[in-house]
Design an enzyme around this catalytic site. Structure first.
Site, PDB file in Angstrom:
ATOM      1  N   ARG A  25       0.816  -1.223   0.000  1.00 52.12           N
ATOM      2  CA  ARG A  25       0.000   0.000   0.000  1.00 52.12           C
ATOM      3  C   ARG A  25       0.849   1.273   0.000  1.00 52.12           C
ATOM      4  O   ARG A  25       0.429   2.302   0.520  1.00 52.12           O
ATOM      5  CB  ARG A  25      -0.961   0.025   1.188  1.00 52.12           C
ATOM      6  CG  ARG A  25      -2.010  -1.067   1.172  1.00 52.12           C
ATOM      7  CD  ARG A  25      -3.052  -0.779   0.088  1.00 52.12           C
ATOM      8  NE  ARG A  25      -4.198  -1.657   0.216  1.00 52.12           N
ATOM      9  CZ  ARG A  25      -5.385  -1.267   0.677  1.00 52.12           C
ATOM     10  NH1 ARG A  25      -5.574  -0.037   1.064  1.00 52.12           N
ATOM     11  NH2 ARG A  25      -6.376  -2.125   0.734  1.00 52.12           N
ATOM     12  N   ARG A  29      -2.938   6.754   0.711  1.00 53.41           N
ATOM     13  CA  ARG A  29      -3.433   7.917   1.442  1.00 53.41           C
ATOM     14  C   ARG A  29      -2.505   8.534   2.481  1.00 53.41           C
ATOM     15  O   ARG A  29      -2.756   9.626   2.955  1.00 53.41           O
ATOM     16  CB  ARG A  29      -4.747   7.560   2.135  1.00 53.41           C
ATOM     17  CG  ARG A  29      -5.912   7.527   1.193  1.00 53.41           C
ATOM     18  CD  ARG A  29      -7.107   6.958   1.893  1.00 53.41           C
ATOM     19  NE  ARG A  29      -6.794   5.614   2.356  1.00 53.41           N
ATOM     20  CZ  ARG A  29      -7.626   4.843   3.036  1.00 53.41           C
ATOM     21  NH1 ARG A  29      -8.800   5.292   3.367  1.00 53.41           N
ATOM     22  NH2 ARG A  29      -7.262   3.627   3.400  1.00 53.41           N
ATOM     23  N   ARG A  38      -6.450  12.920  -5.082  1.00 55.56           N
ATOM     24  CA  ARG A  38      -7.737  12.251  -4.814  1.00 55.56           C
ATOM     25  C   ARG A  38      -8.865  13.249  -4.627  1.00 55.56           C
ATOM     26  O   ARG A  38     -10.026  12.924  -4.847  1.00 55.56           O
ATOM     27  CB  ARG A  38      -7.612  11.405  -3.546  1.00 55.56           C
ATOM     28  CG  ARG A  38      -7.627   9.924  -3.711  1.00 55.56           C
ATOM     29  CD  ARG A  38      -8.855   9.363  -4.364  1.00 55.56           C
ATOM     30  NE  ARG A  38      -9.747   8.741  -3.403  1.00 55.56           N
ATOM     31  CZ  ARG A  38     -11.009   9.016  -3.279  1.00 55.56           C
ATOM     32  NH1 ARG A  38     -11.566   9.932  -4.039  1.00 55.56           N
ATOM     33  NH2 ARG A  38     -11.750   8.390  -2.396  1.00 55.56           N
ATOM     34  N   ASP A  74      -6.460  -1.585  -7.768  1.00 51.60           N
ATOM     35  CA  ASP A  74      -7.124  -2.194  -6.615  1.00 51.60           C
ATOM     36  C   ASP A  74      -7.507  -3.617  -6.966  1.00 51.60           C
ATOM     37  O   ASP A  74      -7.769  -3.926  -8.135  1.00 51.60           O
ATOM     38  CB  ASP A  74      -8.371  -1.399  -6.211  1.00 51.60           C
ATOM     39  CG  ASP A  74      -8.805  -1.782  -4.804  1.00 51.60           C
ATOM     40  OD1 ASP A  74      -8.250  -1.235  -3.850  1.00 51.60           O
ATOM     41  OD2 ASP A  74      -9.658  -2.675  -4.667  1.00 51.60           O
ATOM     42  N   TYR A 151     -15.207 -10.890  -1.115  1.00 55.88           N
ATOM     43  CA  TYR A 151     -15.693  -9.530  -1.369  1.00 55.88           C
ATOM     44  C   TYR A 151     -17.036  -9.568  -2.090  1.00 55.88           C
ATOM     45  O   TYR A 151     -17.974  -8.858  -1.743  1.00 55.88           O
ATOM     46  CB  TYR A 151     -14.672  -8.721  -2.184  1.00 55.88           C
ATOM     47  CG  TYR A 151     -14.559  -7.322  -1.628  1.00 55.88           C
ATOM     48  CD1 TYR A 151     -13.521  -6.993  -0.766  1.00 55.88           C
ATOM     49  CD2 TYR A 151     -15.518  -6.361  -1.898  1.00 55.88           C
ATOM     50  CE1 TYR A 151     -13.442  -5.729  -0.206  1.00 55.88           C
ATOM     51  CE2 TYR A 151     -15.442  -5.103  -1.343  1.00 55.88           C
ATOM     52  CZ  TYR A 151     -14.401  -4.783  -0.498  1.00 55.88           C
ATOM     53  OH  TYR A 151     -14.338  -3.542   0.064  1.00 55.88           O
TER      54      TYR A 151
HETATM   55  O1  CP3 Z   1       0.002  -1.462  -2.570  1.00 59.11           O
HETATM   56  C1  CP3 Z   1      -0.269  -0.475  -3.282  1.00 59.11           C
HETATM   57  O2  CP3 Z   1       0.128   0.673  -3.010  1.00 59.11           O
HETATM   58  C2  CP3 Z   1      -0.996  -0.708  -4.577  1.00 59.11           C
HETATM   59  C3  CP3 Z   1      -2.373  -0.357  -4.594  1.00 59.11           C
HETATM   60  C4  CP3 Z   1      -3.410  -1.161  -3.813  1.00 59.11           C
HETATM   61  C5  CP3 Z   1      -4.613  -0.561  -3.348  1.00 59.11           C
HETATM   62  N1  CP3 Z   1      -5.400  -1.552  -2.827  1.00 59.11           N
HETATM   63  C6  CP3 Z   1      -4.953   0.859  -3.448  1.00 59.11           C
HETATM   64  C7  CP3 Z   1      -6.073   1.409  -2.680  1.00 59.11           C
HETATM   65  C8  CP3 Z   1      -3.474  -2.516  -3.484  1.00 59.11           C
HETATM   66  C9  CP3 Z   1      -2.445  -3.597  -3.694  1.00 59.11           C
HETATM   67  C10 CP3 Z   1      -4.737  -2.749  -2.873  1.00 59.11           C
HETATM   68  C11 CP3 Z   1      -5.189  -4.077  -2.433  1.00 59.11           C
HETATM   69  C12 CP3 Z   1      -6.484  -4.247  -1.771  1.00 59.11           C
HETATM   70  N2  CP3 Z   1      -7.639  -3.559  -2.001  1.00 59.11           N
HETATM   71  C13 CP3 Z   1      -6.774  -5.263  -0.850  1.00 59.11           C
HETATM   72  C14 CP3 Z   1      -5.848  -6.332  -0.411  1.00 59.11           C
HETATM   73  C15 CP3 Z   1      -4.594  -5.779   0.131  1.00 59.11           C
HETATM   74  C16 CP3 Z   1      -4.425  -5.862   1.566  1.00 59.11           C
HETATM   75  O3  CP3 Z   1      -4.224  -4.785   2.197  1.00 59.11           O
HETATM   76  O4  CP3 Z   1      -4.372  -6.975   2.085  1.00 59.11           O
HETATM   77  C17 CP3 Z   1      -8.122  -5.124  -0.462  1.00 59.11           C
HETATM   78  C18 CP3 Z   1      -8.862  -5.969   0.556  1.00 59.11           C
HETATM   79  C19 CP3 Z   1      -8.653  -4.045  -1.215  1.00 59.11           C
HETATM   80  C20 CP3 Z   1     -10.044  -3.553  -1.209  1.00 59.11           C
HETATM   81  C21 CP3 Z   1     -10.105  -2.144  -0.798  1.00 59.11           C
HETATM   82  N3  CP3 Z   1      -9.718  -1.075  -1.589  1.00 59.11           N
HETATM   83  C22 CP3 Z   1     -10.575  -1.633   0.422  1.00 59.11           C
HETATM   84  C23 CP3 Z   1     -11.075  -2.492   1.568  1.00 59.11           C
HETATM   85  C24 CP3 Z   1     -10.464  -0.242   0.352  1.00 59.11           C
HETATM   86  C25 CP3 Z   1     -10.972   0.780   1.360  1.00 59.11           C
HETATM   87  C26 CP3 Z   1     -10.286   0.711   2.637  1.00 59.11           C
HETATM   88  C27 CP3 Z   1      -8.830   1.080   2.541  1.00 59.11           C
HETATM   89  O5  CP3 Z   1      -7.999   0.365   3.115  1.00 59.11           O
HETATM   90  O6  CP3 Z   1      -8.515   2.092   1.938  1.00 59.11           O
HETATM   91  C28 CP3 Z   1      -9.883   0.086  -0.898  1.00 59.11           C
HETATM   92  C29 CP3 Z   1      -9.532   1.429  -1.375  1.00 59.11           C
HETATM   93  C30 CP3 Z   1      -8.111   1.683  -1.754  1.00 59.11           C
HETATM   94  N4  CP3 Z   1      -7.297   0.827  -2.476  1.00 59.11           N
HETATM   95  C31 CP3 Z   1      -7.375   2.886  -1.481  1.00 59.11           C
HETATM   96  C32 CP3 Z   1      -6.106   2.708  -2.085  1.00 59.11           C
HETATM   97  C33 CP3 Z   1      -4.983   3.714  -2.113  1.00 59.11           C
HETATM   98  C34 CP3 Z   1      -7.885   4.103  -0.750  1.00 59.11           C
HETATM   99  C35 CP3 Z   1      -8.827   4.830  -1.614  1.00 59.11           C
HETATM  100  C36 CP3 Z   1      -9.000   6.283  -1.214  1.00 59.11           C
HETATM  101  O7  CP3 Z   1      -9.779   6.559  -0.312  1.00 59.11           O
HETATM  102  O8  CP3 Z   1      -8.353   7.131  -1.838  1.00 59.11           O
END
Ligand code: CP3
Length: 344
Positions: A25, A29, A38, A74, A151
């Site tokens: 990640r 953010r 964003r 994502d 999911y």
């Molecule tokens: O690692 C990275 O920087 C690459 C990008 C990446 C994102 N999501 C960007 C993102 C990766 C690899 C993910 C994976 C992801 N997404 C997982 C599995 C990874 C893990 O942590 O085990 C899951 C379960 C998701 C689903 C998801 N996407 C959720 C639950 C959420 C909201 C909650 C949260 O943690 O932010 C997202 C949104 C998301 N994906 C954001 C980002 C940067 C935030 C979005 C925002 O508000 O700008």
């Protein structure tokens, strides 16, 4: 030398000058420059516009001495392309509009051909390879089938995984059909990412830790195994990250992956012993430890490096994703400490 990055060397378990490091990640953010962008674009717009995805991917590499970039996208992107509408509500995370609960719910879903269904992902990868040339290698990724199925069935994040387990136990045929469709999609998705230029791919099985060992064997293992077997034909290293899965570690290793990602709940040295030294290991600093004072972070980084004993094949990472409120200078201190403390 081209492609002789220490991250890629570690993936192949070759000698390195110091341990490579990146953060799950890392594009996200906790960076003000991410939040600024964003403000102007929705999350889906950021994922689907190659120029924006490229920009966000590169942001952390401008600040830190990271040894790899991970594509900004994502795990839900291919699910949306399969036909499941996913809405992103502020402060609540992504929500599946029509969760899958029965055989009939599968009707609206299709297996995708990734290059056609999500061309923007492949375009972002192609641009990134040009931008990153000589600077850092690029990691592509996908969610693993169980995590993605959860999911779709739960409709979002979950604590008990009640709906997906109910489907599994009461209508296994539908569950397995869903897993097959997702698995075919993941294989197409990761193959297309590799063909577009991803130099390493990571499978995120973030939620699989909710399964007991017998259920993992029956309901998750065969699909993960099939993905790693399908990716074998590309000569590209694979990372298998299974979260909260120390009790499943042997099975995770058996399912595949050149590098096994481990969270912080297990001791890295002992986990590597179980995994076997013919595989690499990735991990495993607790993400919350980045909120500690820097000397405490140093102590913890040092401990993990000692557990890895400078064996080739260790990739330093957090045990899970970096938290949005993490102090940036602490992340930097961690990254620099990894390089300094592990210098051979
Ligand atoms: O690692 C990275 O920087 C690459 C990008 C990446 C994102 N999501 C960007 C993102 C990766 C690899 C993910 C994976 C992801 N997404 C997982 C599995 C990874 C893990 O942590 O085990 C899951 C379960 C998701 C689903 C998801 N996407 C959720 C639950 C959420 C909201 C909650 C949260 O943690 O932010 C997202 C949104 C998301 N994906 C954001 C980002 C940067 C935030 C979005 C925002 O508000 O700008």
């Amino acid at each position: 030398m081209k492609d002789d990055f220490r991250f890629l060397r570690a993936c192949r378990r070759q000698e390195v000058d110091c341990t490579p490091v990146w953060m799950m990640r890392q594009a996200g953010r906790y960076l003000p420059e991410y939040r600024a962008l964003r403000k102007k674009h929705s999350f889906w717009e950021m994922c689907k516009t190659p120029e924006l995805a490229v920009e966000v991917t590169l942001q952390p590499l401008r600040r830190f001495e990271l040894d790899a970039a991970i594509l900004f996208s994502d795990i839900l992107v291919p699910l949306e392309a399969m036909g499941s509408a996913i809405e992103f509500y502020e402060g609540r995370g992504p929500v599946v509009e029509r969760p899958i609960r029965s055989r009939a719910d599968l009707e609206g879903l299709k297996v995708i051909k990734a290059e056609e269904a999500v061309p923007f992902v492949m375009e972002a990868i192609r641009i990134l390879r040009r931008e990153l040339a000589g600077k850092a290698p690029l990691i592509g990724f996908s969610g693993a089938p169980f995590t993605l199925a959860s999911y779709l069935v739960e409709g979002g994040g979950s604590k008990q995984y009640q709906h997906v387990k109910t489907l599994m136990y009461s209508d296994p045929q539908t569950y397995h059909r869903l897993m097959e469709m997702i698995t075919d999609t993941v294989i197409s998705y990761l193959s297309a990412q590799i063909q577009a230029g991803a130099q390493v791919v990571q499978l995120f099985d973030s939620w699989v830790g909710c399964l007991g060992p017998c259920d993992y064997r029956e309901y998750a293992f065969p699909y993960n195994r099939r993905i790693f077997e399908a990716l074998n034909r590309f000569n590209v290293p694979t990372i298998h990250f299974a979260n909260q899965a120390s009790t499943l570690l042997e099975q995770v290793v058996e399912a595949g992956g050149d590098i096994i990602g481990v969270d912080w709940r297990q001791d890295l040295g002992r986990a590597w012993q179980t995994i076997g030294y013919d595989r690499g290991i990735q991990g495993n600093l607790e993400p919350v430890s980045l909120f500690a004072p820097i000397p405490e972070i140093h102590k913890r980084v040092k401990r993990i490096i000692e557990q890895a004993e400078n064996r080739p094949g260790h990739i330093f990472n957090l045990g899970h994703g970096i938290l949005p409120t993490t102090p940036i200078d602490h992340a930097k201190a961690m990254i620099d400490a990894v390089h300094e403390f592990s210098a051979r």
